[in-house]
Design a protein around this motif. Structure first.
Motif, PDB file in Angstrom:
ATOM      1  N   GLY A   1       0.832  -1.202   0.000  1.00 14.15           N
ATOM      2  CA  GLY A   1       0.000   0.000   0.000  1.00 14.15           C
ATOM      3  C   GLY A   1       0.865   1.249   0.000  1.00 14.15           C
ATOM      4  N   ASP A   2       0.234   2.401   0.211  1.00 11.60           N
ATOM      5  CA  ASP A   2       0.969   3.668   0.248  1.00 11.60           C
ATOM      6  C   ASP A   2       1.633   3.857   1.613  1.00 11.60           C
ATOM      7  OD1 ASP A   2       0.184   4.356  -2.335  1.00 11.60           O
ATOM      8  OD2 ASP A   2      -1.691   5.251  -1.617  1.00 11.60           O
ATOM      9  N   PRO A   3       2.852   4.378   1.621  1.00 14.85           N
ATOM     10  CA  PRO A   3       3.529   4.623   2.907  1.00 14.85           C
ATOM     11  C   PRO A   3       2.752   5.625   3.751  1.00 14.85           C
ATOM     12  CG  PRO A   3       5.058   4.856   1.066  1.00 14.85           C
ATOM     13  CD  PRO A   3       3.688   4.760   0.484  1.00 14.85           C
ATOM     14  N   ARG A   4       2.770   5.416   5.069  1.00 14.79           N
ATOM     15  CA  ARG A   4       2.123   6.363   5.996  1.00 14.79           C
ATOM     16  C   ARG A   4       2.853   6.304   7.319  1.00 14.79           C
ATOM     17  NH1 ARG A   4      -0.918   2.865   9.055  1.00 14.79           N
ATOM     18  NH2 ARG A   4      -1.391   0.896   8.066  1.00 14.79           N
ATOM     19  N   PHE A   5       2.640   7.303   8.153  1.00 18.89           N
ATOM     20  CA  PHE A   5       3.275   7.311   9.459  1.00 18.89           C
ATOM     21  C   PHE A   5       2.479   6.450  10.429  1.00 18.89           C
ATOM     22  CE2 PHE A   5       5.359  11.252   7.984  1.00 18.89           C
ATOM     23  CZ  PHE A   5       6.658  10.916   8.341  1.00 18.89           C
ATOM     24  N   ALA A   6       3.183   5.567  11.147  1.00 19.45           N
ATOM     25  CA  ALA A   6       2.538   4.693  12.132  1.00 19.45           C
ATOM     26  C   ALA A   6       3.597   4.252  13.131  1.00 19.45           C
ATOM     27  CB  ALA A   6       1.926   3.483  11.430  1.00 19.45           C
ATOM     28  N   GLU A   7       3.129   3.683  14.252  1.00 19.70           N
ATOM     29  CA  GLU A   7       4.075   3.065  15.188  1.00 19.70           C
ATOM     30  C   GLU A   7       4.581   1.797  14.536  1.00 19.70           C
ATOM     31  OE1 GLU A   7       3.425   2.523  19.521  1.00 19.70           O
ATOM     32  OE2 GLU A   7       1.612   3.700  19.130  1.00 19.70           O
ATOM     33  N   PHE A   8       5.899   1.597  14.548  1.00 18.28           N
ATOM     34  CA  PHE A   8       6.446   0.396  13.888  1.00 18.28           C
ATOM     35  C   PHE A   8       6.781  -0.646  14.946  1.00 18.28           C
ATOM     36  CE2 PHE A   8       9.995  -2.046  11.976  1.00 18.28           C
ATOM     37  CZ  PHE A   8       9.292  -2.583  10.919  1.00 18.28           C
TER      38      PHE A   8
END
Length: 213
Positions: free
Chosen positions: A206-213
């Protein structure tokens, strides 16, 4: 923000810091906000909470680079900007801090105000760190893999080897794995799965997004 990650407060957490100088009390209240509307709502909430205070000085920074602060009646650049500088210096984004001041009767002067607002905000950031409320947001690419049970162990190993993390698993007729990779590191995994499946497209990014990794 043109970066691969930033720090923020966990949603729902509120950290507080307090500083006192010549009987003036400075109470910094720090929360996670997703957007400008959430920042405005928190500022209004703090103003209601401390309606009897002389000043409620707000500062916020969003991950899209927007930021704002106000001196709320304090002398220019003695309060909002120092508060914002502490948030910037801590590498925080998607946060709002409101520093409430209860006036103690003695004027502190511009230098004293800058010190007090800075110290209260630093205390709130330190409290958030101590409470484990600060989280790192990383630019991640979500990858969904649909695979037969026979390949489950092999693909799980490939995810590990590529540095990915499985965020969700669904076991139906096939297995569906929702994974996350640090943006830019997913290509070798996609290539390995394609090779394993003899060219069949089992994994979709999918498209990159900011999240907790």
């Amino acid at each position: 923000m043109g970066k691969s990650g930033y720090l923020t407060l966990r949603a729902g957490a509120e950290a507080q810091g307090e500083f006192e100088d010549r009987r003036s009390r400075f109470i910094a209240q720090l929360v996670h906000v997703a957007d400008e509307a959430a920042a405005d709502a928190f500022i209004a909430e703090v103003r209601a909470r401390h309606h009897d205070a002389r000043h409620n000085v707000p500062a916020w920074i969003l991950s899209d680079g927007r930021e704002r602060c106000s001196d709320d009646g304090e002398p220019s650049r003695t309060s909002g900007m120092p508060t914002l500088e502490v948030l910037r210096g801590a590498g925080l984004a998607d946060v709002c801090c409101v520093v409430t001041r209860y006036f103690g009767g003695t004027l502190l002067g511009p230098g004293g105000l800058v010190r007090a607002y800075t110290a209260a905000t630093q205390q709130a950031v330190a409290a958030a760190e101590a409470e484990g409320a600060i989280v790192e947001m990383t630019l991640v690419t979500p990858v969904v893999v649909q695979l037969p049970y026979a390949l489950y162990d092999r693909v799980s190993r490939l995810i590990d080897e590529a540095g990915g993390k499985v965020k969700d698993s669904l076991f139906l007729e096939d297995v569906q794995l929702t994974c996350a990779f640090r943006a830019g590191t997913e290509a070798p995994f996609l290539a390995a799965v394609s090779e394993l499946a003899c060219g069949e497209e089992l994994a979709r990014a999918g498209d990159p997004r900011f999240a907790e990794f």
